[in-house]
Scaffold this motif. Sequence first.
Motif, PDB file in Angstrom:
ATOM      1  N   VAL A   1      33.931  33.675  39.175  1.00  0.00           N
ATOM      2  CA  VAL A   1      33.773  34.410  40.424  1.00  0.00           C
ATOM      3  C   VAL A   1      32.667  33.745  41.230  1.00  0.00           C
ATOM      4  O   VAL A   1      31.862  32.984  40.682  1.00  0.00           O
ATOM      5  N   CYS A   2      32.651  34.011  42.518  1.00  0.00           N
ATOM      6  CA  CYS A   2      31.652  33.381  43.389  1.00  0.00           C
ATOM      7  C   CYS A   2      30.687  34.419  43.944  1.00  0.00           C
ATOM      8  O   CYS A   2      31.056  35.568  44.213  1.00  0.00           O
ATOM      9  N   SER A   3      29.449  34.001  44.158  1.00  0.00           N
ATOM     10  CA  SER A   3      28.412  34.890  44.661  1.00  0.00           C
ATOM     11  C   SER A   3      28.522  35.079  46.171  1.00  0.00           C
ATOM     12  O   SER A   3      28.816  34.130  46.914  1.00  0.00           O
ATOM     13  N   CYS A   4      28.250  36.302  46.621  1.00  0.00           N
ATOM     14  CA  CYS A   4      28.234  36.599  48.054  1.00  0.00           C
ATOM     15  C   CYS A   4      26.982  36.042  48.734  1.00  0.00           C
ATOM     16  O   CYS A   4      26.806  36.231  49.939  1.00  0.00           O
ATOM     17  N   SER A   5      26.115  35.370  47.985  1.00  0.00           N
ATOM     18  CA  SER A   5      24.972  34.710  48.615  1.00  0.00           C
ATOM     19  C   SER A   5      25.405  33.470  49.383  1.00  0.00           C
ATOM     20  O   SER A   5      24.628  32.926  50.172  1.00  0.00           O
ATOM     21  N   CYS A   6      26.629  33.029  49.173  1.00  0.00           N
ATOM     22  CA  CYS A   6      27.183  31.871  49.891  1.00  0.00           C
ATOM     23  C   CYS A   6      27.946  32.372  51.113  1.00  0.00           C
ATOM     24  O   CYS A   6      28.834  33.220  51.000  1.00  0.00           O
ATOM     25  N   GLU A   7      27.604  31.847  52.279  1.00  0.00           N
ATOM     26  CA  GLU A   7      28.243  32.338  53.499  1.00  0.00           C
ATOM     27  C   GLU A   7      29.744  32.078  53.520  1.00  0.00           C
ATOM     28  O   GLU A   7      30.511  32.864  54.080  1.00  0.00           O
ATOM     29  N   LYS A   8      30.197  30.991  52.891  1.00  0.00           N
ATOM     30  CA  LYS A   8      31.631  30.704  52.856  1.00  0.00           C
ATOM     31  C   LYS A   8      32.374  31.793  52.083  1.00  0.00           C
ATOM     32  O   LYS A   8      33.486  32.192  52.468  1.00  0.00           O
ATOM     33  N   VAL A   9      31.780  32.274  50.995  1.00  0.00           N
ATOM     34  CA  VAL A   9      32.413  33.342  50.202  1.00  0.00           C
ATOM     35  C   VAL A   9      32.552  34.599  51.044  1.00  0.00           C
ATOM     36  O   VAL A   9      33.617  35.233  51.073  1.00  0.00           O
ATOM     37  N   VAL A  10      31.491  34.977  51.766  1.00  0.00           N
ATOM     38  CA  VAL A  10      31.552  36.167  52.611  1.00  0.00           C
ATOM     39  C   VAL A  10      32.584  35.973  53.720  1.00  0.00           C
ATOM     40  O   VAL A  10      33.357  36.891  54.039  1.00  0.00           O
ATOM     41  N   GLU A  11      32.624  34.793  54.300  1.00  0.00           N
ATOM     42  CA  GLU A  11      33.620  34.514  55.344  1.00  0.00           C
ATOM     43  C   GLU A  11      35.035  34.702  54.825  1.00  0.00           C
ATOM     44  O   GLU A  11      35.892  35.270  55.514  1.00  0.00           O
ATOM     45  N   LEU A  12      35.293  34.232  53.611  1.00  0.00           N
ATOM     46  CA  LEU A  12      36.629  34.387  53.027  1.00  0.00           C
ATOM     47  C   LEU A  12      36.928  35.857  52.738  1.00  0.00           C
ATOM     48  O   LEU A  12      38.053  36.324  52.950  1.00  0.00           O
ATOM     49  N   LEU A  13      35.926  36.588  52.250  1.00  0.00           N
ATOM     50  CA  LEU A  13      36.131  38.007  51.934  1.00  0.00           C
ATOM     51  C   LEU A  13      36.489  38.811  53.178  1.00  0.00           C
ATOM     52  O   LEU A  13      37.357  39.691  53.129  1.00  0.00           O
ATOM     53  N   ILE A  14      35.835  38.532  54.299  1.00  0.00           N
ATOM     54  CA  ILE A  14      36.069  39.341  55.496  1.00  0.00           C
ATOM     55  C   ILE A  14      37.106  38.716  56.430  1.00  0.00           C
ATOM     56  O   ILE A  14      37.282  39.174  57.561  1.00  0.00           O
ATOM     57  N   SER A  15      37.799  37.694  55.960  1.00  0.00           N
ATOM     58  CA  SER A  15      38.841  37.072  56.780  1.00  0.00           C
ATOM     59  C   SER A  15      40.092  37.942  56.857  1.00  0.00           C
ATOM     60  O   SER A  15      40.968  37.720  57.684  1.00  0.00           O
ATOM     61  N   SER A  16      40.188  38.944  55.962  1.00  0.00           N
ATOM     62  CA  SER A  16      41.291  39.897  56.004  1.00  0.00           C
ATOM     63  C   SER A  16      40.778  41.250  55.535  1.00  0.00           C
ATOM     64  O   SER A  16      39.704  41.349  54.945  1.00  0.00           O
ATOM     65  N   THR A  17      41.563  42.283  55.794  1.00  0.00           N
ATOM     66  CA  THR A  17      41.183  43.629  55.366  1.00  0.00           C
ATOM     67  C   THR A  17      41.914  44.051  54.098  1.00  0.00           C
ATOM     68  O   THR A  17      41.719  45.173  53.620  1.00  0.00           O
TER      69      THR A  17
END
Length: 400
Positions: free
Chosen positions: A138-154
């Motif tokens: 799994v990847c940490s939400c401390s990485c902006e790319k991970v957060v971007e991917l998470l919020i790219s869809s609902t």
Amino acid sequence: MWIIIVQFYFIETEHKYTKSAEFIVPDYYKDFSCKCSSCRSICCQGWGISVSYEEYNRLIGLPCSKKLRARLDRAFVICDHPYQERYALVAPDSDGRCPLLMANGYCMLHADRGPCSLPKICKLYPRAIRKGYIPECVCSCSCEKVVELLISSTAPLTFSSEQITIDPSDIPTCSYVLEGYKRDILYHCIGIMEDRSLKIKDRIIEIGKYITDKTGVQLEMYPDIFCFSSFSYSFIYAIKLISILGNVSRELKAYGFMCLKYLGVNTDKLDEYTIPDQTELEYASHKYTEALSHLETVLPDYPLYFEKILVNHMFYENFPFSDPKESPANTFVSFCAVYSLIKLTTACYMNDKSEKDDFTDSVSGIMHFIEHTSFYMNAEVIFRSFCVSSKVLINSLSDI
């Protein structure tokens, strides 16, 4: 529960053998790749990066160009109390950047000697790999790319098996997947968090009830205080948390202090700050309501974003068994603090902003502090000491 046959085979690369295996991964994993020079908050700056004894000696003796050798020779300092797995630290330059980072945002070591030459932490971040019959990554939400991917869809976050090729020496020796009933509890908690018929606050309350039922550990003042149903309490606790831990985290200080200033707190005198009076609480509550209203206007799906971030965090932390030295009940207390902190700071940070990038920067910054420090232990300790000394006052605060 997935039933997967794990298949291993070895691939010979330029430098060493790698192993391919089936891992349980979040649905965004296949789309993840480092942003390198386009990253707004690079992991090569402001982080305390350590290398093992083996890695240190390999890099010091690595055949390479003269330019790279000059940088490698000044890139590390021996730890004050070195041991096998944490022998040396990267010695940052005056800007807090890794000395191997080039002006174009790329790593000189990677460019000169290839990805296999990187220290383990640089190869893996933001990934966390756990060994087990069904290994996980799994990847940490401390990485902006991970957060971007998470919020790219609902769409709710899902997990599935994917084949990953990895150097066997990069798999941690002390990180394991949860087994048996603990694994079932983790997935059940994730299922509750993804129940969109409930508000997130109510989902957290249900998670607390479930943990209490499964572990037999009762939670004091549960659920009103532990689930931050009152803004007053969240605000007071945030002041306490940020004032104590803000000076040890540049991210928490940056976003936390900005949040408190927006809510009317004098951050220059946090050490002297006492419980706010009713006028101060009413002002802070009004400002927070304004910030939430603005956030809902510019990012109407923000509750779904928080849901996905929390689910990813739960999986990343093996919630509620994040720390074998802490009880699930104590871990739940700190999980409440996670949600309270990221929602409060992000809403306030977004008060005059409207872009997803701004939301991402705040969440990833706070998660850097939460997921890479002893936050779960510290947040629970601060919470307990604060509750004991302020219990009567807290219970008398109106739900503003």
